[in-house]
Motif scaffolding. Structure first.
Motif: not given
Length: 246
Positions: A22-47
């Motif tokens: 779930l974390l890898l899926e969410a991280a790929h989505e968020v990094f794709t949309e926002q770039g690598l400086d996206a907030a990690l708590d956004v990734i955790a919340r989406r996962a």
């Protein structure tokens, strides 16, 4: 109690594997949309997990980035190997760069990864070295053929490509029609190919003899150029800001 422990351990391992997925899926989505400086708590919340779970699986941002993009980086190296084997060095170089830039246009996270330097990502170090080797080998062949200027260096080309690559997400956003813009969390639409025109102009500047023919992709309009410049600026509105309500 012993039976419970035996039953609990496999379930915990399944839960851990599922959380990682779930974390890898969410991280790929968020990094794709926002770039690598996206907030990690956004990734955790989406996962759907807590920050502690994220850091238990991925102690650093670099570890998460490496896990998310390792396969796509391997694909870039495969494209480089095909380019090195191409009978025509110029065709090999252009095909390789088109493959790389297609990835940069489709995925902001990959764009950040390949056009900057992020310490601690082992697969990134390998792909940067391989990319340099590919460009160097093809340029050497082209210089021997007299196709490119003799004073063009590998560093010249890599710098130009990195600078142009950083503009690709802005070009993509500025030239996408409203129906091509994906909502946050949705799969990205097929990106426009506006980057093909400046890439062709850049490559033409390397050659000893100009090549006739129309440039690929339409020229930017004045409005599209203004949108590109806005997207490149620090004042742009990020998807992450909208998602967190900032």
């Amino acid at each position: 109690m012993t039976v419970g422990a035996r039953d609990g351990a496999p379930r915990q391992r399944r839960d851990a594997r599922r959380n990682r997925e779930l974390l890898l899926e969410a991280a790929h989505e968020v990094f794709t949309e926002q770039g690598l400086d996206a907030a990690l708590d956004v990734i955790a919340r989406r996962a759907g997990v807590g920050n502690a779970t994220l850091y238990r699986h991925f102690p650093t941002r670099a570890a998460l980035v490496d896990a998310v993009f390792r396969d796509s980086l391997t694909g870039t190296m495969d494209a480089g190997e095909r380019a090195r084997r191409a009978p025509d060095a110029w065709a090999g170089l252009t095909a390789y760069l088109e493959a790389v830039f297609s990835t940069l246009a489709a995925d902001r996270g990959s764009n950040d990864l390949m056009t900057t330097h992020l310490r601690g990502v082992a697969s990134l170090e390998a792909v940067h070295e391989h990319n340099r080797g590919t460009v160097d080998a093809l340029l050497s062949r082209l210089r021997d053929e007299g196709t490119v200027r003799s004073d063009v260096t590998t560093e010249d080309v890599l710098f130009g490509l990195a600078a142009l690559g950083r503009a690709v997400p802005a070009l993509t956003a500025a030239t996408a029609s409203p129906t091509e813009v994906a909502a946050p969390g949705a799969a990205a639409a097929a990106p426009p190919d506006a980057w093909r025109r400046p890439l062709a102009l850049f490559l033409a500047g390397l050659r000893t003899v100009p090549v006739a023919g129309a440039l690929p992709a339409p020229a930017l309009t004045a409005a599209e150029l203004g949108e590109v410049l806005r997207e490149l600026g620090p004042h742009r509105t990020r998807a992450g800001d909208r998602e967190t309500g900032a």
